[in-house]
Design a protein around this motif. Sequence first.
Motif, PDB file in Angstrom:
ATOM      1  N   VAL A 105       0.857  -1.184   0.000  1.00  0.00           N
ATOM      2  CA  VAL A 105       0.000   0.000   0.000  1.00  0.00           C
ATOM      3  C   VAL A 105       0.894   1.235   0.000  1.00  0.00           C
ATOM      4  N   TRP A 106       0.382   2.337  -0.558  1.00  0.00           N
ATOM      5  CA  TRP A 106       1.162   3.557  -0.635  1.00  0.00           C
ATOM      6  C   TRP A 106       0.275   4.758  -0.330  1.00  0.00           C
ATOM      7  N   THR A 107       0.933   5.840   0.033  1.00  0.00           N
ATOM      8  CA  THR A 107       0.229   7.093   0.280  1.00  0.00           C
ATOM      9  C   THR A 107       1.109   8.254  -0.160  1.00  0.00           C
ATOM     10  N   VAL A 108       0.513   9.421  -0.189  1.00  0.00           N
ATOM     11  CA  VAL A 108       1.205  10.646  -0.589  1.00  0.00           C
ATOM     12  C   VAL A 108       1.149  11.610   0.590  1.00  0.00           C
ATOM     13  N   ALA A 109       2.255  12.288   0.851  1.00  0.00           N
ATOM     14  CA  ALA A 109       2.334  13.221   1.978  1.00  0.00           C
ATOM     15  C   ALA A 109       1.255  14.305   1.861  1.00  0.00           C
TER      16      ALA A 109
END
Length: 123
Positions: A105-109
């Motif tokens: 899973v990934w996210t963006v600041a």
Amino acid sequence: MFLNTVLLAAALANPAPADFAQVGDLSGRYKTFGTNFDGSVYRGEVLITEVSKTSCKIAWVTGRTSATGICMRVENAFSATYQMNDGTSGLVIYRIADNGTLAGVWTVAGRDGMGTEVLTPVK
């Protein structure tokens, strides 16, 4: 006895960094398939390059978007921070499967939401 117990607990809570050579070098090319925050799908390629016993560089190309970052492995966990070509930064965390596939899973600041991503080794 108490001191030994405390030291053992500390060692288990803070595992030593894994050496890429000891746990299986993940360097190489991967096909990527993922979903964005809105559920739309993307595909592309990823290159992982070992740069030390405990760290690596990672680069993604997905359509017109590219990103580069640093990465590391601890046991069956693999994580990377990245910066996209538009300056956006983020974090991705993968679980390494026995067949070498990485699913995560990934996210963006500064944004709410998560995407998903699977990296499959190119042989």
